[in-house]
Design an enzyme around this catalytic site. Sequence first.
Site, PDB file in Angstrom:
ATOM      1  N   GLU A  73      66.376 -93.717 -14.346  1.00 13.83           N
ATOM      2  CA  GLU A  73      66.416 -93.284 -15.747  1.00 13.83           C
ATOM      3  C   GLU A  73      67.143 -94.323 -16.597  1.00 13.83           C
ATOM      4  O   GLU A  73      68.221 -94.811 -16.228  1.00 13.83           O
ATOM      5  CB  GLU A  73      67.147 -91.939 -15.839  1.00 13.83           C
ATOM      6  N   LYS A  93      60.789 -86.958 -21.256  1.00 10.12           N
ATOM      7  CA  LYS A  93      61.561 -85.831 -20.735  1.00 10.12           C
ATOM      8  C   LYS A  93      61.436 -84.631 -21.667  1.00 10.12           C
ATOM      9  O   LYS A  93      61.631 -84.746 -22.885  1.00 10.12           O
ATOM     10  CB  LYS A  93      63.023 -86.267 -20.607  1.00 10.12           C
ATOM     11  N   CYS A 117      65.975 -86.632 -14.538  1.00 10.23           N
ATOM     12  CA  CYS A 117      67.360 -86.175 -14.502  1.00 10.23           C
ATOM     13  C   CYS A 117      67.498 -84.659 -14.621  1.00 10.23           C
ATOM     14  O   CYS A 117      67.153 -83.925 -13.708  1.00 10.23           O
ATOM     15  CB  CYS A 117      68.172 -86.908 -15.572  1.00 10.23           C
TER      16      CYS A 117
END
Length: 522
Positions: free
Chosen positions: A269, A333, A391
């Site tokens: 990430e 995301k 994440c």
Amino acid sequence: MPWRWLLAYVAATFFAFPQPLGDAFVLDLGLVLAPVAPALLLLALRDLTPGRAVWVGFVAGWLAHAALLHWAYVVTVTYGHAPVIAGLLAPFGMSLYIAPFLAGFAWVAALLAQRGLANPFVLAAAWVTFEWLRSWVLTGFGWGTLGYAWHENLALVPLAGTTGVYGLSFAASLLGFSALAWRWPFAGAPNPRVAWVAAAVVAGMHLFSAPLWIDPRSELPSIRVAALQGNIDQGQKWSMEAFEETLLAYEDLTRRAAADRAQLIVWPETAVPASLAYPELRDRIASLAREVRTPLIVGAVGIDFDANGEPARFYDSAFVFSHEGELLDRYDKTHLVPFGEYLPLRPLLGHLIRAVATGATPNDVSPGERPRAIDIPLANGQTVRVGIPICYELIFPDLVRRFKEDGAELLVGITNDAWYGRTGSPYQFLAMTALRSAETRLAGVRAANTGVSAHIDYAGRVGARTPIFERTLVVEDVVLAGVWKGRSSFYAKHGDFFAHACTAATVLCSLIAVHKGRKKTS
């Protein structure tokens, strides 16, 4: 006196999850303490009225999870540059979200005990109910869900493909509650028969998972995937002085991965501490992909521009490059970290605090549209469909299963755990990532900036992994599609059906208990 049991519950909950003792050893007592912790909480609630039980449950949940979330100090003070007092208060503030759910469980447990309905099965269902509720209420936060403490129970972890992680929570709490029924009952007299039945059910849940122990590698396709770990200090990550060093580190790791015959190479990430929307930087990564003749998944900042060509929205993104250097796609995301990547109630709170982890963005990070899989052609002509949870998304079972619903054959999780320092968080996060593979029956690859980077098989077993805070990589063959030639897991198809059933049972039993109480007072 409930306080000794309450404090024992706090300690058991803390040590039920992985905690490092220095760099060389991680203490992980979850196999033993996962059933013990909920049993200790029941002992703290014994003989209490529902009203008093609420407060004991609230305090127990608040203290236990504040201890578990101690890494919030590192996030807020070391890297968020907040005052020390804010760092000391941060874990307690975060656990204030979790505590009401323990209070809810305590109220239900005390009510059922008062009405003679508190058998181990109903209590285990209630435990699952409140864990599931806190996975989605107000966007949810499932850290410290009991089932993760049994991530090393390799005989039971594959059950998550049917029940989700909540099946492990049910089994662990049922085992603990049945032990109380045998010797120290929560309500009424000891009941060895119920204890034996509950223990038999837990054993049966293990046996149900037995077919999933079969290794499918002899009959299913596999690809060789590399997870890179650049080990870029969070304090330097966004500094212009470290920018070139960061790119050079990942370019070197990429060439090493290609030399080890990797067919797909994954950067963590925001491995690139900037946006690939800008041609010069994008071309540099594309040139690297052409050089090594290997597709790349690269974490970086995504940007959408307005009609005037000015940046309008910023995203935490994964960019996918083909082995020919073409930018194939960008996944953004979808589930962001509240108070980290965006500030809830910004009109009210914006003048008081700011989001901690916005990184290179001047304002809040924007969410992507939906979880979706991406087709990635390999240099050998094969195409693999990949889900790329980023994440925080990895702690949400129902979100990750949607990658499987969209046809993913492989999960590639990218994260930056540098925020957490040398705490238990990276190891606890790895355990959660492993459960996502078990739930979806998809092998997983985890690329983390400072570790733990790892490969995980379709049954949730962690294979090759890295130490934390080392610049390194891990390369391994991973099986595509999962067990039984790609047949989807029950959980991937139907989601939290098991948790819903537990919730229905809890509500029904609670209504019966309330009705019995009214009849008694009328």
